[in-house]
Design a protein around this motif. Structure first.
Motif, short mmCIF file in Angstrom:
data_model
loop_
_atom_site.label_atom_id
_atom_site.label_comp_id
_atom_site.label_asym_id
_atom_site.label_seq_id
_atom_site.Cartn_x
_atom_site.Cartn_y
_atom_site.Cartn_z
N UNK A 43 0.86 -1.17 0.00
CA UNK A 43 0.00 0.00 0.00
C UNK A 43 0.90 1.23 0.00
N UNK A 44 1.02 1.89 -1.15
CA UNK A 44 1.89 3.07 -1.21
C UNK A 44 1.22 4.28 -0.56
N UNK A 45 2.02 5.31 -0.36
CA UNK A 45 1.49 6.57 0.17
C UNK A 45 0.56 7.21 -0.85
N UNK A 46 -0.37 8.01 -0.35
CA UNK A 46 -1.22 8.79 -1.23
C UNK A 46 -0.42 9.97 -1.79
N UNK A 47 -0.57 10.29 -3.06
CA UNK A 47 0.10 11.47 -3.60
C UNK A 47 -0.39 12.74 -2.91
N UNK A 48 0.50 13.72 -2.78
CA UNK A 48 0.15 14.99 -2.15
C UNK A 48 -0.87 15.75 -3.00
N UNK A 49 -1.62 16.62 -2.35
CA UNK A 49 -2.59 17.47 -3.03
C UNK A 49 -2.36 18.92 -2.66
N UNK A 50 -3.10 19.80 -3.29
CA UNK A 50 -3.00 21.24 -3.05
C UNK A 50 -4.40 21.79 -2.82
N UNK A 51 -4.55 22.56 -1.77
CA UNK A 51 -5.84 23.18 -1.45
C UNK A 51 -6.37 23.96 -2.65
N UNK A 52 -7.64 23.71 -2.98
CA UNK A 52 -8.29 24.43 -4.07
C UNK A 52 -7.97 23.91 -5.46
N UNK A 53 -7.14 22.88 -5.57
CA UNK A 53 -6.77 22.30 -6.86
C UNK A 53 -7.40 20.92 -6.98
N UNK A 137 -10.62 -8.71 8.85
CA UNK A 137 -9.98 -9.90 8.27
C UNK A 137 -10.56 -11.13 8.96
N UNK A 138 -10.82 -12.16 8.15
CA UNK A 138 -11.36 -13.40 8.69
C UNK A 138 -10.36 -14.52 8.47
N UNK A 139 -10.01 -15.20 9.56
CA UNK A 139 -9.15 -16.38 9.53
C UNK A 139 -9.97 -17.50 10.16
N UNK A 140 -10.19 -18.55 9.40
CA UNK A 140 -11.11 -19.62 9.78
C UNK A 140 -12.48 -18.99 10.01
N UNK A 141 -13.00 -19.01 11.23
CA UNK A 141 -14.29 -18.39 11.50
C UNK A 141 -14.14 -17.15 12.38
N UNK A 142 -12.91 -16.77 12.67
CA UNK A 142 -12.66 -15.63 13.55
C UNK A 142 -12.44 -14.38 12.71
N UNK A 143 -13.24 -13.34 12.98
CA UNK A 143 -13.11 -12.07 12.28
C UNK A 143 -12.58 -11.04 13.25
N UNK A 144 -11.57 -10.31 12.80
CA UNK A 144 -10.99 -9.26 13.63
C UNK A 144 -10.96 -7.97 12.84
N UNK A 145 -11.34 -6.89 13.51
CA UNK A 145 -11.31 -5.56 12.90
C UNK A 145 -10.04 -4.84 13.33
N UNK A 146 -9.39 -4.20 12.39
CA UNK A 146 -8.16 -3.46 12.68
C UNK A 146 -8.19 -2.13 11.96
N UNK A 147 -7.43 -1.19 12.49
CA UNK A 147 -7.26 0.10 11.82
C UNK A 147 -5.78 0.37 11.67
N UNK A 148 -5.44 1.14 10.65
CA UNK A 148 -4.06 1.59 10.52
C UNK A 148 -4.05 2.98 9.91
N UNK A 149 -3.04 3.76 10.27
CA UNK A 149 -2.98 5.14 9.80
C UNK A 149 -2.29 5.27 8.45
N UNK A 150 -2.67 6.29 7.71
CA UNK A 150 -2.00 6.67 6.47
C UNK A 150 -1.95 8.19 6.45
N UNK A 151 -0.95 8.73 5.78
CA UNK A 151 -0.81 10.18 5.73
C UNK A 151 -1.20 10.73 4.36
N UNK A 152 -1.78 11.92 4.37
CA UNK A 152 -2.09 12.66 3.16
C UNK A 152 -1.72 14.12 3.41
N UNK A 153 -0.92 14.67 2.53
CA UNK A 153 -0.47 16.07 2.68
C UNK A 153 -1.09 16.92 1.61
#
Length: 153
Positions: A43-53, A137-153
């Motif tokens: 999962x690569x970083x998101x490309x930067x953006x510019x306000x109003x563009x 993510x589900x492994x066998x019958x066990x489902x686990x919810x996870x979060x992870x951070x990503x940056x956007x400038x």
């Protein structure tokens, strides 16, 4: 009769535009670079953006088939277990004016692990943003919810 016909036409046009606006950013194209192993996390970083563009970016990703690549970044996850399902639940924290849409939200890693997210719109804020991606993510019958951070400038 003519007034009724005009009312129906304008109502149809309004509803069509409303539904399109709620669909986010259509047309995401999956393009994972060649050479990555089938069982990996990409999962690569998101490309930067510019306000109003205007911003219109596709970001491709690859989900793992087993817990082995997950173990490499989270040692509490045991390696070698087959993942039977991934669901991307949400992406939170985008600046005002930007929207997102996935090419699909549920993946069966046995048959498909590559996907993409399109982010588009015109950012109305200028700052660095920490986005939160929530997955199940589900492994066998066990489902686990996870979060992870990503940056956007």
């Amino acid at each position: 009769m003519r007034q009724l016909l005009l009312t129906i036409c304008f109502s149809t046009l309004f509803l069509t535009n409303l539904l399109f606006a709620q669909s986010g950013c259509p047309g995401c194209v999956v393009s994972v670079p060649a050479g990555f192993p089938a069982d990996t996390i990409y999962l690569p970083d998101f490309p930067d953006g510019v306000k109003g563009t205007p911003y219109n970016q596709d970001v491709s990703f690859r989900l793992p088939k087993t817990t082995t690549p997950v173990n490499a970044i989270d040692s509490t996850t045991p390696p070698g277990l087959t993942i039977s399902k991934f669901e991307i639940v949400s992406l939170e924290g985008l600046p005002a004016g930007l929207y997102w849409q996935l090419n699909q939200s549920v993946f069966d890693p046995a048959t498909q692990t590559d996907g993409c997210i399109k982010i588009c719109g015109t950012p109305l804020e200028s700052d660095s943003f920490e986005l939160t991606v929530k997955i199940k993510a589900t492994v066998f019958i066990i489902t686990q919810e996870s979060t992870f951070p990503m940056a956007l400038y």
